[in-house]
Write a protein that holds these residues in place. Structure first.
Motif, PDB file in Angstrom:
ATOM      1  N   ARG A  65       0.905  -1.358   0.179  1.00  0.00           N
ATOM      2  CA  ARG A  65      -0.061  -0.070   0.084  1.00  0.00           C
ATOM      3  C   ARG A  65       0.937   1.297  -0.032  1.00  0.00           C
ATOM      4  N   ARG A  66       1.877   1.282   0.638  1.00  0.00           N
ATOM      5  CA  ARG A  66       2.930   2.311   0.740  1.00  0.00           C
ATOM      6  C   ARG A  66       3.345   2.650  -0.537  1.00  0.00           C
ATOM      7  N   LEU A  67       4.071   1.645  -1.293  1.00  0.00           N
ATOM      8  CA  LEU A  67       4.403   1.733  -2.387  1.00  0.00           C
ATOM      9  C   LEU A  67       3.632   2.089  -3.666  1.00  0.00           C
ATOM     10  N   ALA A  68       2.427   1.628  -3.564  1.00  0.00           N
ATOM     11  CA  ALA A  68       1.391   2.070  -4.439  1.00  0.00           C
ATOM     12  C   ALA A  68       1.100   3.464  -4.236  1.00  0.00           C
ATOM     13  N   ARG A  69       1.103   4.009  -3.120  1.00  0.00           N
ATOM     14  CA  ARG A  69       0.734   5.324  -2.791  1.00  0.00           C
ATOM     15  C   ARG A  69       1.967   6.169  -3.180  1.00  0.00           C
ATOM     16  N   ASP A  70       3.118   5.687  -2.819  1.00  0.00           N
ATOM     17  CA  ASP A  70       4.325   6.494  -2.981  1.00  0.00           C
ATOM     18  C   ASP A  70       4.538   6.758  -4.601  1.00  0.00           C
ATOM     19  N   ILE A  71       4.259   5.381  -5.340  1.00  0.00           N
ATOM     20  CA  ILE A  71       4.379   5.518  -6.642  1.00  0.00           C
ATOM     21  C   ILE A  71       3.407   6.532  -7.336  1.00  0.00           C
TER      22      ILE A  71
END
Length: 410
Positions: free
Chosen positions: A203-209
């Motif tokens: 979720r964090r990576l998806a949000r950051d990307i």
């Protein structure tokens, strides 16, 4: 009247055989340490006409004894009395693997250390014997006490040593069973944590990307389109401005991409190997004098990641809690495996005969176990702390999914 005052005691072959048979039956009853120690303590006092019996078991750190079984009223103290090896009569017996007999005047014996919870002043005579078995070694110490003065002879000591051997083998089996169960529970907890961490990280990576890299790429495309349009109209100055903005966005986007990759697996491990990565970690804590003694050999990827993360957590603990000035990090061969030692000169802490707690310490221990290794902590107040990790050098991950989850949670 005390048990000793009733005139019963060791030396009766029937009683000796009865207690040995009873202990054999008790050791076959199950793997629990405390129930076994409690049952044996009762049988020994009844058969030997002593007043109290204490069963002190070597803890998992191999540095201290813990009261695991006792006759009433001291059974309420089980699990609360800890004695470092070398301290007191029991600690001396454990350290020297030699029986000790005190007939009277305990306080004049240099080995004697009063333990208020066990009311040693109420008892006159005692025998303390090591519980030893082959091939496992020391399991603990067995003590019997009498209120009245009593002469314990060689036969008494030999019988208690025989009882100790029987009990030692059962205690070692119980200890191994407890460790295996603890490892299974640790793996279950770790699996739950890694699944949760995996989803959180996704979720964090998806949000950051989405919020960072994707948005910057969209903006980059606008600047490039604008530059192309301006060039088509002959406005080279405006196009250069748009291209300069685009170049800046490329650099920022690359930095964000590298940070995202580094959160999954430290690139420094691929570039420099574990020894180089540990050296880089040392440079990240300039406030500490970090001395390095590092074996340069490469290890399997999952072992290097686990050891790197353990070292990272340990150094963070030193920074936050130890009040240390100097840290020594050693990475060396260990009988074909690998050993990582992190030693600081900080304030240390009391382990109270058991492993230290805290999420960070639990995480380090679980990482070590996941690669088939162990983690031990040696600490004393005022004497610093040493974290010791040992692992097979050629170990494989527990399974492919566990290894993949470990990399993602890293």
């Amino acid at each position: 009247m005390t048990a000793a005052g009733r005139g019963l005691g060791l030396g009766d072959p029937e009683r000796e055989n009865a207690v040995l048979l009873g202990i054999i039956e008790a050791t076959a009853s199950g793997p629990g340490v405390e129930p076994l120690a409690a049952a044996v303590a009762r049988m020994i006092t009844e058969a030997t006409a002593t007043d109290v019996c204490f069963v002190h078991v070597l803890d998992d750190t191999d540095t201290a004894l813990t009261l695991a079984g006792a006759t009433p009223p001291f059974d309420a103290r089980v699990g609360t009395v800890h004695l470092p090896l070398g301290h007191g009569v029991s600690g001396w017996v454990a350290a020297h693997r030699t029986p000790a007999v005190i007939t009277d005047d305990k306080t004049s014996d240099p080995r004697y250390l009063p333990i208020p919870e066990l009311r040693g002043q109420d008892y006159t005579s005692m025998v303390s014997v090591p519980m030893l078995s082959e091939p496992y070694g020391l399991a603990g110490v067995l003590n019997v006490h009498t209120v009245d003065r009593r002469e314990f002879g060689d036969r008494d000591v030999r019988l208690l040593l025989a009882i100790g051997r029987l009990l030692a083998a059962a205690l070692h089996q119980a200890r191994m069973h407890r460790r295996l169960r603890a490892r299974e529970q640790a793996h279950e907890r770790f699996a739950e944590q890694t699944v949760a961490a995996q989803e959180t990280e996704r979720r964090r990576l998806a949000r950051d990307i989405h919020d960072g890299i994707s948005q910057r790429l969209v903006t980059l495309s606008f600047h490039l389109d604008a530059a192309g349009t301006l060039l088509g109209h002959g406005d080279t100055g405006g196009a250069r401005t748009e291209l300069a903005c685009a170049a800046g966005l490329v650099g920022t986007t690359l930095d964000e991409a590298r940070a995202a990759i580094g959160a999954l697996r430290p690139p420094v491990l691929d570039d420099l190997g574990l020894a180089g990565a540990l050296a880089a970690l040392a440079r990240e804590v300039p406030e500490l004098d970090v001395r390095l003694d590092l074996d340069e050999r490469r290890l399997p990827d999952h072992v290097e990641v686990a050891l790197y993360r353990i070292a990272q957590e340990a150094l963070q603990n030193v920074q936050k809690h130890a009040g240390a000035h100097r840290v020594v990090v050693r990475l060396a061969d260990d009988d074909g495996g690998v050993r990582l030692d992190i030693t600081d000169d900080g304030g240390g802490f009391a382990t109270h005969g058991g492993p230290p707690g805290g999420y960070g310490m639990a995480s380090m221990r679980e990482r070590a176990e996941l690669i088939g290794g162990t983690l031990r902590v040696r600490a004393r107040p005022g004497s610093g702390t040493t974290v010791v990790v040992t692992a097979p050098g050629d170990t494989e991950p527990i399974d492919e999914e566990s290894a993949r989850n470990t990399r993602l949670s890293d």
